[in-house]
Design an enzyme around this catalytic site. Structure first.
Site, PDB file in Angstrom:
ATOM      1  N   GLU A 144       0.537  -1.421   0.070  1.00  0.00           N
ATOM      2  CA  GLU A 144       0.130   0.162  -0.166  1.00  0.00           C
ATOM      3  C   GLU A 144       0.922   0.738   0.086  1.00  0.00           C
ATOM      4  OE1 GLU A 144      -2.924   0.264   3.220  1.00  0.00           O
ATOM      5  OE2 GLU A 144      -3.497   2.248   2.208  1.00  0.00           O
ATOM      6  N   LYS A 277      -8.593 -14.789  15.203  1.00  0.00           N
ATOM      7  CA  LYS A 277      -8.980 -14.533  14.281  1.00  0.00           C
ATOM      8  C   LYS A 277     -10.085 -14.100  13.690  1.00  0.00           C
ATOM      9  CE  LYS A 277      -4.570 -17.583  13.449  1.00  0.00           C
ATOM     10  NZ  LYS A 277      -4.185 -18.648  12.668  1.00  0.00           N
ATOM     11  N   ASP A 353       2.052 -14.312  12.862  1.00  0.00           N
ATOM     12  CA  ASP A 353       0.846 -15.244  11.905  1.00  0.00           C
ATOM     13  C   ASP A 353      -0.049 -13.803  11.501  1.00  0.00           C
ATOM     14  OD1 ASP A 353      -2.106 -15.718  11.034  1.00  0.00           O
ATOM     15  OD2 ASP A 353      -1.176 -17.844  12.870  1.00  0.00           O
ATOM     16  N   HIS A 450      -1.781  10.135  -1.511  1.00  0.00           N
ATOM     17  CA  HIS A 450      -2.356   9.529  -1.887  1.00  0.00           C
ATOM     18  C   HIS A 450      -1.903   8.991  -3.786  1.00  0.00           C
ATOM     19  CE1 HIS A 450      -3.405   5.731   0.486  1.00  0.00           C
ATOM     20  NE2 HIS A 450      -3.469   6.950   1.056  1.00  0.00           N
TER      21      HIS A 450
END
Ligand code: ADP
Length: 461
Positions: A144, A277, A353, A450
């Protein structure tokens, strides 16, 4: 690491019907019984062996048992090239790298199965950020554009704005909550009362700790739902993130309970009150992994020169967006501008993770104006799940990123010290990201930034 609990379970309780060994240990010999399983394939070319895989004469997953791990990947790629061609996706793998950078012998049996290569991710470095009076550089893996540049601006503001950032671990413990089923709701209530009796907790603790040299069981919290008991076990896990550790210890606890309550049935080693998660109020309220609070005070001048906005605008933007906006959205743990961006980028760089970004990104960002007119900011993050040993942390590139932070491997002087440092660094990166994005929004410059970092001008390579 979550899937490894199936491996642990099947080791401790060998099943009548085999449980799929998602994370098998490194085997030394083949167990296949097909005719090619005993044939010496050393004289065959990679193409020939790939054909045997395609025609199912050799099982794909046995390649690493027959050949060195690098050759196994080469053969598998040929087989997949063929399979993908038959779907009209010929040569799809030609741009997926597989050579030079990854030691497949480290990956095999630990990090990934059916390996055909690796996906390179750019790693940017931000900092130094002054954290607890120490200068830290933080690697971030992301695709990104703008994220690293923006976080770097936040680091600069923190470091030049006053005394830097100060953080604390306010709670520590990874959790596993097996679902246990009793014959009646009354029996479930009895079991809850049994577990809550201090002398019984000591028995469960002893059983748990007999399975690990680093894990210490710190609590056992039963929740009853009808005939079910969800027993949320919490343990400190040294420098490991701890899912394997807590899962293994949980099985020993269940063995004790099984003897006390013979009619109890283990429904699932993970009963979802862990909660791993998945978005859950449980982690937001109770914490999971490291609960971190971090704060900084930035002078009015630095807010104006580096962040290019004013203290009043920052306070107002945070209030309207991160507090009211998130409340209106019915958010749970999402009272922040983009914590997940920084958490995930640091996770990817350091071998964490990445699926645990769900709960690790829980964060409330608070901004106030001090009596001197400066900016005070804090990020409270109750469930940062990180480790510096185990999982992806021992792969060379990820270990290098941990080393850059100064927390690679196990901390021999103070077990757990490295993982705690990493959690605080994740919080620092998050706060730097929060500062910079809030400032960009307050100054209404988000889109132009951006466009500069994410959109290359046409024709430029
Ligand atoms: P996890 O429990 O996070 O899934 P692993 O089981 O893959 O992690 O890795 C933890 C392993 O590392 C355990 O076998 C543990 O004994 C070992 N270990 C070595 N040093 C440390 C340390 N300082 N802290 C925690 N575990 C350690």
């Amino acid at each position: 690491m979550y899937v490894c609990m199936f491996w642990i379970y099947s080791r401790i309780h060998p099943p009548a019907q085999s449980i799929h060994p998602v994370c098998s240990s490194k085997p030394s010999t083949t167990t296949s019984t097909s005719s090619t399983s005993t044939e010496d394939l050393s004289q065959r070319s990679n193409d020939e062996i790939a054909q045997l895989v395609i025609s199912h004469q050799i099982k794909d997953h046995t390649l690493e048992k027959r050949f060195d791990t690098h050759r196994a990947v080469e053969i598998r790629r040929l087989a997949f090239d063929h399979k993908l061609s038959s779907l009209g996706n010929a040569s799809a793998l030609s741009s997926l790298p597989y050579q030079h950078s990854l030691d497949y012998s480290s990956v095999y049996g630990a990090n990934c199965e059916i390996v055909v290569g690796y996906v390179p991710l750019p790693v940017g470095m931000v900092g130094p950020v002054t954290l607890n009076n120490e200068s830290v550089y933080i690697p971030m893996a992301t695709t990104e554009g703008c994220l690293v540049a923006s976080t770097n601006r936040g680091c600069k503001a923190i470091s030049q704005g006053g005394t830097g950032a100060h953080s604390r671990i306010v709670k520590d413990g990874i959790t596993r909550a097996p679902c246990l089923r009793l014959p009646s709701a009354m029996a479930a209530a009895d079991m809850k009362a049994w577990c809550e009796t201090p002398v019984h907790f000591q028995r469960l603790k002893a059983a748990f700790e007999s399975t690990t040299s680093f894990g210490k069981l710190t609590s056992c919290a039963p929740t009853v739902a009808g005939k079910n008991v969800y027993l949320r076990l919490t343990c400190v896990s040294g420098d490991a993130m701890g899912m394997n550790m807590v899962s293994k210890g949980s099985l020993a606890v269940i063995d004790v309970l099984q003897r006390e309550f013979p009619s109890m049935v283990l429904v699932a080693l993970s009963g979802n009150m862990c909660t791993d998660k998945k978005a859950a109020a449980m982690n937001w309220i109770e914490g999971r992994g490291k609960s971190v609070v971090i704060e900084t005070t930035i002078s009015k001048k630095v807010v104006e020169t580096i962040l290019k906005t004013s203290v009043g605008r920052m306070v107002s933007t945070n209030y309207q967006k991160n507090l009211i906006g998130s409340a209106m959205a019915g958010s749970m743990g999402g009272f922040n501008a983009h914590a997940s961006n920084n958490v995930t980028a640091v996770f990817l760089a350091t071998g964490q993770d990445p699926a645990q970004n769900v709960e690790s990104s829980n964060c409330i960002t608070l901004v106030e104006e001090t009596t001197d007119g400066d900016l005070w900011m804090s990020c409270t993050m109750p469930s940062i799940e990180v480790g510096t040993v185990g999982g992806g942390t021992s792969l060379a590139a990820q270990a290098a990123c941990l080393k850059a932070i100064g927390c690679q491997g196990g901390n021999s002087n103070c077990p757990g010290g490295n993982a705690k440092k990493l959690a605080q660094v994740v919080a620092a990166a998050t706060m730097a990201g929060e500062l910079s994005l809030l400032a960009a929004l307050a100054a209404n410059e988000l889109v132009s930034a951006h466009m500069q970092h994410n959109r290359k001008p046409a024709g430029k390579k």
